[in-house]
Design a protein around this motif. Structure first.
Motif, PDB file in Angstrom:
ATOM      1  N   THR A  88       4.282  14.162  10.805  1.00  0.00           N
ATOM      2  CA  THR A  88       3.031  14.245  11.556  1.00  0.00           C
ATOM      3  C   THR A  88       2.639  12.890  12.130  1.00  0.00           C
ATOM      4  OG1 THR A  88       1.829  13.931   9.479  1.00  0.00           O
ATOM      5  CG2 THR A  88       2.133  16.188  10.237  1.00  0.00           C
ATOM      6  N   LEU A  89       3.114  11.801  11.516  1.00  0.00           N
ATOM      7  CA  LEU A  89       2.859  10.455  12.027  1.00  0.00           C
ATOM      8  C   LEU A  89       4.068  10.044  12.872  1.00  0.00           C
ATOM      9  CD1 LEU A  89       1.321   7.806  12.218  1.00  0.00           C
ATOM     10  CD2 LEU A  89       2.355   7.113  10.035  1.00  0.00           C
ATOM     11  N   ASP A  90       3.879   9.991  14.183  1.00  0.00           N
ATOM     12  CA  ASP A  90       4.960   9.641  15.107  1.00  0.00           C
ATOM     13  C   ASP A  90       5.005   8.117  15.217  1.00  0.00           C
ATOM     14  OD1 ASP A  90       6.739   9.272  17.165  1.00  0.00           O
ATOM     15  OD2 ASP A  90       5.950  10.900  18.397  1.00  0.00           O
ATOM     16  N   LEU A  91       5.822   7.494  14.395  1.00  0.00           N
ATOM     17  CA  LEU A  91       5.878   6.032  14.359  1.00  0.00           C
ATOM     18  C   LEU A  91       6.383   5.430  15.671  1.00  0.00           C
ATOM     19  CD1 LEU A  91       7.093   5.533  10.681  1.00  0.00           C
ATOM     20  CD2 LEU A  91       4.876   4.879  11.630  1.00  0.00           C
ATOM     21  N   GLU A 111     -11.637  21.707  -0.733  1.00  0.00           N
ATOM     22  CA  GLU A 111     -10.548  22.280   0.066  1.00  0.00           C
ATOM     23  C   GLU A 111      -9.474  22.893  -0.822  1.00  0.00           C
ATOM     24  OE1 GLU A 111      -8.996  20.055   3.543  1.00  0.00           O
ATOM     25  OE2 GLU A 111     -10.385  18.510   2.846  1.00  0.00           O
ATOM     26  N   GLU A 112      -9.096  22.159  -1.856  1.00  0.00           N
ATOM     27  CA  GLU A 112      -8.022  22.663  -2.709  1.00  0.00           C
ATOM     28  C   GLU A 112      -8.463  23.918  -3.458  1.00  0.00           C
ATOM     29  OE1 GLU A 112      -4.740  21.178  -6.012  1.00  0.00           O
ATOM     30  OE2 GLU A 112      -6.378  19.840  -5.451  1.00  0.00           O
ATOM     31  N   ARG A 113      -9.725  23.953  -3.903  1.00  0.00           N
ATOM     32  CA  ARG A 113     -10.219  25.136  -4.597  1.00  0.00           C
ATOM     33  C   ARG A 113     -10.182  26.356  -3.663  1.00  0.00           C
ATOM     34  NH1 ARG A 113     -15.282  23.870  -5.445  1.00  0.00           N
ATOM     35  NH2 ARG A 113     -14.718  22.516  -7.182  1.00  0.00           N
ATOM     36  N   ALA A 114     -10.591  26.158  -2.410  1.00  0.00           N
ATOM     37  CA  ALA A 114     -10.571  27.261  -1.446  1.00  0.00           C
ATOM     38  C   ALA A 114      -9.147  27.751  -1.207  1.00  0.00           C
ATOM     39  CB  ALA A 114     -11.200  26.808  -0.131  1.00  0.00           C
ATOM     40  N   ARG A 115      -8.214  26.818  -1.129  1.00  0.00           N
ATOM     41  CA  ARG A 115      -6.809  27.192  -0.931  1.00  0.00           C
ATOM     42  C   ARG A 115      -6.313  28.054  -2.086  1.00  0.00           C
ATOM     43  NH1 ARG A 115      -2.282  24.622  -3.041  1.00  0.00           N
ATOM     44  NH2 ARG A 115      -0.319  25.144  -2.000  1.00  0.00           N
ATOM     45  N   HIS A 116      -6.607  27.646  -3.318  1.00  0.00           N
ATOM     46  CA  HIS A 116      -6.150  28.413  -4.473  1.00  0.00           C
ATOM     47  C   HIS A 116      -6.824  29.788  -4.528  1.00  0.00           C
ATOM     48  CE1 HIS A 116      -3.581  25.416  -6.201  1.00  0.00           C
ATOM     49  NE2 HIS A 116      -4.544  24.531  -6.291  1.00  0.00           N
ATOM     50  N   GLN A 117      -8.099  29.835  -4.189  1.00  0.00           N
ATOM     51  CA  GLN A 117      -8.797  31.118  -4.202  1.00  0.00           C
ATOM     52  C   GLN A 117      -8.207  32.066  -3.166  1.00  0.00           C
ATOM     53  OE1 GLN A 117     -12.863  29.817  -3.683  1.00  0.00           O
ATOM     54  NE2 GLN A 117     -13.285  29.864  -5.879  1.00  0.00           N
ATOM     55  N   LEU A 156       0.874  -1.167   0.000  1.00  0.00           N
ATOM     56  CA  LEU A 156       0.000   0.000   0.000  1.00  0.00           C
ATOM     57  C   LEU A 156       0.913   1.219   0.000  1.00  0.00           C
ATOM     58  CD1 LEU A 156      -2.708  -0.986   2.650  1.00  0.00           C
ATOM     59  CD2 LEU A 156      -2.709  -1.381   0.178  1.00  0.00           C
ATOM     60  N   VAL A 157       0.776   2.083  -0.986  1.00  0.00           N
ATOM     61  CA  VAL A 157       1.769   3.126  -1.207  1.00  0.00           C
ATOM     62  C   VAL A 157       1.119   4.505  -1.247  1.00  0.00           C
ATOM     63  CG1 VAL A 157       3.567   3.963  -2.772  1.00  0.00           C
ATOM     64  CG2 VAL A 157       3.205   1.504  -2.492  1.00  0.00           C
ATOM     65  N   ALA A 158       1.748   5.451  -0.579  1.00  0.00           N
ATOM     66  CA  ALA A 158       1.353   6.865  -0.657  1.00  0.00           C
ATOM     67  C   ALA A 158       2.615   7.689  -0.859  1.00  0.00           C
ATOM     68  CB  ALA A 158       0.622   7.306   0.609  1.00  0.00           C
ATOM     69  N   MET A 159       2.537   8.642  -1.780  1.00  0.00           N
ATOM     70  CA  MET A 159       3.667   9.531  -2.050  1.00  0.00           C
ATOM     71  C   MET A 159       3.177  10.977  -1.970  1.00  0.00           C
ATOM     72  SD  MET A 159       5.628   7.418  -5.095  1.00  0.00           S
ATOM     73  CE  MET A 159       4.172   7.087  -6.073  1.00  0.00           C
ATOM     74  N   PRO A 160       2.902  11.456  -0.754  1.00  0.00           N
ATOM     75  CA  PRO A 160       2.352  12.814  -0.602  1.00  0.00           C
ATOM     76  C   PRO A 160       3.360  13.883  -1.021  1.00  0.00           C
ATOM     77  CG  PRO A 160       2.945  11.901   1.530  1.00  0.00           C
ATOM     78  CD  PRO A 160       3.101  10.783   0.538  1.00  0.00           C
ATOM     79  N   SER A 161       2.835  15.061  -1.320  1.00  0.00           N
ATOM     80  CA  SER A 161       3.680  16.185  -1.706  1.00  0.00           C
ATOM     81  C   SER A 161       3.344  17.397  -0.846  1.00  0.00           C
ATOM     82  CB  SER A 161       3.476  16.535  -3.184  1.00  0.00           C
ATOM     83  OG  SER A 161       2.191  17.103  -3.384  1.00  0.00           O
ATOM     84  N   GLY A 162       4.195  18.394  -0.911  1.00  0.00           N
ATOM     85  CA  GLY A 162       3.975  19.595  -0.124  1.00  0.00           C
ATOM     86  C   GLY A 162       2.692  20.313  -0.473  1.00  0.00           C
ATOM     87  N   ALA A 163       2.242  20.180  -1.730  1.00  0.00           N
ATOM     88  CA  ALA A 163       1.031  20.874  -2.163  1.00  0.00           C
ATOM     89  C   ALA A 163      -0.228  20.272  -1.564  1.00  0.00           C
ATOM     90  CB  ALA A 163       0.940  20.871  -3.691  1.00  0.00           C
ATOM     91  N   GLU A 164      -0.160  19.014  -1.070  1.00  0.00           N
ATOM     92  CA  GLU A 164      -1.381  18.381  -0.568  1.00  0.00           C
ATOM     93  C   GLU A 164      -1.347  18.138   0.936  1.00  0.00           C
ATOM     94  OE1 GLU A 164      -0.929  13.679  -1.419  1.00  0.00           O
ATOM     95  OE2 GLU A 164      -0.735  14.938  -3.181  1.00  0.00           O
ATOM     96  N   VAL A 165      -0.328  18.669   1.615  1.00  0.00           N
ATOM     97  CA  VAL A 165      -0.214  18.403   3.037  1.00  0.00           C
ATOM     98  C   VAL A 165      -1.390  18.983   3.819  1.00  0.00           C
ATOM     99  CG1 VAL A 165       1.148  20.467   3.565  1.00  0.00           C
ATOM    100  CG2 VAL A 165       1.430  18.416   4.964  1.00  0.00           C
ATOM    101  N   TRP A 183       5.274  15.222   4.509  1.00  0.00           N
ATOM    102  CA  TRP A 183       4.138  15.790   3.784  1.00  0.00           C
ATOM    103  C   TRP A 183       2.828  15.050   4.061  1.00  0.00           C
ATOM    104  CZ3 TRP A 183       5.972  20.109   3.093  1.00  0.00           C
ATOM    105  CH2 TRP A 183       7.109  20.408   2.370  1.00  0.00           C
ATOM    106  N   LEU A 184       2.834  14.089   4.973  1.00  0.00           N
ATOM    107  CA  LEU A 184       1.604  13.359   5.293  1.00  0.00           C
ATOM    108  C   LEU A 184       0.617  14.297   5.970  1.00  0.00           C
ATOM    109  CD1 LEU A 184       0.547  10.363   5.204  1.00  0.00           C
ATOM    110  CD2 LEU A 184       1.235  10.229   7.606  1.00  0.00           C
ATOM    111  N   ASP A 185      -0.613  14.356   5.466  1.00  0.00           N
ATOM    112  CA  ASP A 185      -1.602  15.265   6.052  1.00  0.00           C
ATOM    113  C   ASP A 185      -2.027  14.780   7.438  1.00  0.00           C
ATOM    114  OD1 ASP A 185      -4.525  13.833   5.657  1.00  0.00           O
ATOM    115  OD2 ASP A 185      -3.139  13.300   4.040  1.00  0.00           O
ATOM    116  N   ASP A 186      -2.445  15.719   8.266  1.00  0.00           N
ATOM    117  CA  ASP A 186      -2.751  15.413   9.672  1.00  0.00           C
ATOM    118  C   ASP A 186      -3.850  14.373   9.817  1.00  0.00           C
ATOM    119  OD1 ASP A 186      -0.851  17.138  10.641  1.00  0.00           O
ATOM    120  OD2 ASP A 186      -2.230  18.826  10.893  1.00  0.00           O
ATOM    121  N   ALA A 187      -4.895  14.477   9.007  1.00  0.00           N
ATOM    122  CA  ALA A 187      -6.022  13.542   9.143  1.00  0.00           C
ATOM    123  C   ALA A 187      -5.581  12.111   8.842  1.00  0.00           C
ATOM    124  CB  ALA A 187      -7.156  13.960   8.209  1.00  0.00           C
TER     125      ALA A 187
END
Length: 400
Positions: A191-194, A370-376, A72-81, A154-158
């Motif tokens: 953000t994930l304290d392993l 959420e992303e639209r609000a961020r860009h606006q 199971l793979v996730a490759m988050p980026s700074g733009a989606e944190v 870059w892992l988001d808090d949720a």
């Protein structure tokens, strides 16, 4: 040996054709120890940008696939944190379409709402965590499971909260986590304290440091096909500080300039890595540079979204692909920068007015609330009732 689910095959396919870690026998051997452990455990590959963490990580995941681990793979980026459950969505997608059907209805609905698969409000964070726990337990009962997270900072808090909840309650399930973590900068915080989730005794850490001169030599021959004179090689090695990303970039820069690789002649070293990346991106045609900027501003750049800006987006971006700045992502149609600096440097070079114009264009093409609000918000030159309302809607979606 059973095959991995079809949903993981695109990523495995890219691993199979990837580059093996040069000069990283010690680090790779330490990383592979993760696969021999029992019960829940984790490994963090830590180091500065460009040092080669992801290369080792990819090889670890490839070896895990060969040993019948489900990936199971996730490759988050700074733009989606800042986007809620962005990384968790990537991980759950790797389970396949029918995975959620095994959950109890309240858990299934909570996870579907959290991942924006169905409409709903008031998502229960505990229900999401329990749903993730049940999914991980069920899959690990069939065969070992490896969760791979590239760029843990870059892992988001949720997503971090849901994963942390599940990892703390796995019991003796054979679930491993392999993550990379950037060090040496203000964003080098996971953000994930392993260790807190699994116990420090179950979490290993490998510090990925500079390569040796011999390894840099091997790497440059593999990437450029040219044998550099020793004095030139030493000068380049010292300029890069043993950082493989920077060493390759410096070598390419010298070759592009067409300078003679004479012994003792120093390589044309730009003042900084940022300057080097800016020069490389600056060689692209103007339309490719503009689209690359847009891709860097998107949380998850895809050809579909970029096609809303330019119908010929795929063709326009070919020079960037050929220059090694971007590559296909884990899913069809996705794009991924080969290094985060390729996205960040051009963006940070924009003045305030150009940044606002860029975010205004992006706000018109994204679908996520959420992303639209961020860009606006980033496009607004000052206080705006419309932007405030958009932020309220985005906050309501995130809060739910």
């Amino acid at each position: 040996m059973p095959h991995a689910p079809a949903s993981t095959e695109p990523f495995n396919g890219r691993l199979a054709g990837g580059r093996l870690p040069v000069g990283r026998a010690h680090e790779l051997r330490a990383a592979l120890g993760l696969l021999d452990g029992a019960g829940p455990r984790a490994l963090i590959l830590a180091g500065e940008p460009g040092i080669g963490k992801t290369t080792i990580w990819r090889e670890l995941l490839r070896r895990a696939g060969e040993r019948n681990f489900e990936l199971l793979v996730a490759m988050p980026s700074g733009a989606e944190v800042q986007l809620t459950f962005a990384a968790l969505g990537d991980l759950i997608d790797g389970l396949g379409d029918g995975a959620l059907a095994t959950l109890a209805p309240p858990l299934k609905r909570a996870l579907e709402v959290a991942l924006l698969r169905v409409d709903g409000t008031g998502v229960d964070g505990r229900a999401v965590g329990v749903a993730v726990l049940e999914l991980l337990r069920a899959r690990a009962a069939r065969r070992p499971l490896l969760i791979g997270i590239d760029d843990l900072q870059w892992l988001d808090d949720a997503s971090a909260r849901a994963l942390g909840f599940a990892l703390r309650r796995l019991g003796d399930a054979p679930v491993a986590v392999a993550a990379t973590l950037r060090t040496g900068g203000p964003d080098a915080v996971a953000t994930l304290d392993l260790p807190a989730a699994l116990g420090s005794e179950r979490v290993g850490r490998v510090e990925v440091g500079p390569l040796t001169l011999a390894a840099i030599h091997e790497l440059l021959v593999a990437r450029t096909g040219i044998e550099l004179p020793r004095r030139t090689l030493v000068a380049l090695f010292e300029a890069a500080g043993g950082n493989p990303f920077l060493a390759v970039e410096l070598a390419h820069e010298q070759l592009r300039r067409g300078t003679e690789l004479e012994p003792g002649s120093p390589p044309p070293v730009p003042a900084s890595v940022r300057t080097l990346v800016a020069v490389r991106v600056g060689r692209l045609p103007p339309e490719a540079r503009q689209l690359l900027l847009a891709a860097g501003g998107l949380a998850r750049p895809t050809l579909e979204l970029l096609g809303r800006l330019r119908p010929d987006a795929e063709a326009v971006l070919q020079p960037a692909v050929q220059a090694g700045l971007i590559e296909p992502g884990a899913k069809p149609g996705e794009l991924r920068f080969t290094h985060p600096l390729h996205a960040r440097v051009p963006y940070e070079a924009l003045d305030a007015a150009r940044r606002r114009r860029l975010h205004a264009r992006l706000s018109a093409v994204v679908d996520d609330v959420e992303e639209r609000a961020r860009h606006q918000a980033l496009a607004a030159p000052g206080p705006s009732a419309a932007v405030a309302a958009a932020l309220d809607r985005g906050a309501a979606a995130a809060g739910a």
